[in-house]
Design an enzyme around this catalytic site. Structure first.
Site, PDB file in Angstrom:
ATOM      1  N   TYR A  62       0.809  -1.390   0.008  1.00  0.00           N
ATOM      2  CA  TYR A  62       0.036   0.055  -0.077  1.00  0.00           C
ATOM      3  C   TYR A  62       1.027   1.252   0.111  1.00  0.00           C
ATOM      4  CZ  TYR A  62      -3.376   3.326   1.744  1.00  0.00           C
ATOM      5  OH  TYR A  62      -4.188   4.326   2.172  1.00  0.00           O
ATOM      6  N   LYS A  96      -1.202  -1.496  -4.292  1.00  0.00           N
ATOM      7  CA  LYS A  96      -2.025  -0.202  -4.314  1.00  0.00           C
ATOM      8  C   LYS A  96      -1.432   1.011  -4.249  1.00  0.00           C
ATOM      9  CE  LYS A  96      -5.641   1.891  -1.316  1.00  0.00           C
ATOM     10  NZ  LYS A  96      -6.553   1.763   0.070  1.00  0.00           N
TER      11      LYS A  96
END
EC number: 4.3.3.7
Length: 294
Positions: A135, A163
């Site tokens: 992330y 992400k």
């Protein structure tokens, strides 16, 4: 290993009532996502106020979510912490509860080196047997993965996706060119989803899909069928909503939007506070203009 990190992933809010988890509202929230067949649900991420949860609350939230969803769609847990040992505990608990994968950001505030970021994720990888999504959230973490660190981490067998909440739209092209074939890249920014996917992304983790999963799902389906015009039409309709949901710090606006639609209480934990009156009005107007209903 099946890569669950693709398509439309809703970054779910966490409902509270009287400063406790509201499990009845959680059921409403999750069933709303199941109804529109989102591709996965992220629990206890940034939008889900994961950092405000005690360990016992975290376990209860995951366990209840797994029971409600009942294998109908994948559940991804948030395992971010600036304490590697605690992040390992979250990952181990996620494995025990049998979620389908987890997501974690580089440790915030402490500003580790790239080697430190690598070792942090290596430790998480060793702590569990779940698929992992990196992330990248530099505005929250204060640090970010270098391209080289992403490449190195992608060689660990269960690190399967990134992400990316950054603003470098060339990055998915660069990463895609060097990582393993089954490594997926998704955006975490609603408003750039089409531009990001045009550069090699395979979906997005969405805040807006908490309240508009049908429109978000349709947008992505049209894009995947090469109906660029149809996808752009939906995207243009949703742009004012995307912007309204970040008029104040996420998840303040989306929590109010969910309350306005009857999904949960408008209760958010300090140091976050309720949406301002002007933000509330903006959110209400856009929900009305888009005819969003449960």
């Amino acid at each position: 290993m099946n890569n669950i990190f693709k398509g439309l992933i809703t970054a779910a809010i966490t409902p509270f009532k009287d400063n406790k988890l509201d499990l009845y509202a959680l059921e409403r929230i999750l069933k709303h996502q199941i109804k529109y067949e989102v591709d996965a649900i992220l629990i206890a991420g940034s939008t889900g106020e994961g950092s405000s949860l005690s360990f016992e609350e975290y376990k209860l939230l995951l366990q209840t979510s797994v029971e409600i969803v009942n294998n109908r769609i994948p559940i991804i847990s948030g395992c971010s912490s600036n304490n590697t040992a605690y992040a390992r505990e979250l990952a181990a608990e996620s494995t025990k509860i049998k979620v389908d994968g987890f997501m974690a950001s580089p440790p915030s505030y402490v500003k580790p080196t790239q080697y430190g970021i690598y070792k942090h994720f290596e430790a998480l990888h060793e702590a569990c047997n779940l698929p992992i999504m990196l992330y990248s959230a530099p505005t929250r973490s204060g640090v970010d993965f270098s391209d080289e660190t992403i490449l190195r981490l992608s060689k660990l067998p269960r690190i399967l996706a990134l992400k990316d909440c950054g603003v470098d739209l060339e990055r998915p092209l660069r990463i895609r060119a060097v990582v393993k074939k089954d490594f997926n890249i998704l955006t975490g920014n609603d408003e750039v989803v089409l531009a990001f996917n045009a550069q090699g992304g395979v979906g997005w983790t969405s805040v807006a899909s908490n309240i508009a999963p049908d429109m978000c799902k349709e947008l992505l389906e049209k894009w995947n069928k090469n109906d660029t015009k149809g996808a752009l039409e939906i995207h243009q309709k949703l742009l004012p909503l995307y912007k309204a949901l970040f008029v104040e710090s996420n998840p303040i606006p989306i929590k109010y939007a969910a309350y306005y639609l009857g999904l949960c209480e408008n209760e958010i934990r300090l140091p976050l506070t309720e949406a301002s009156d002007s933000a509330k009005k903006q959110i209400e107007n856009i929900i009305t203009s888009l005819s969003i209903k449960l």
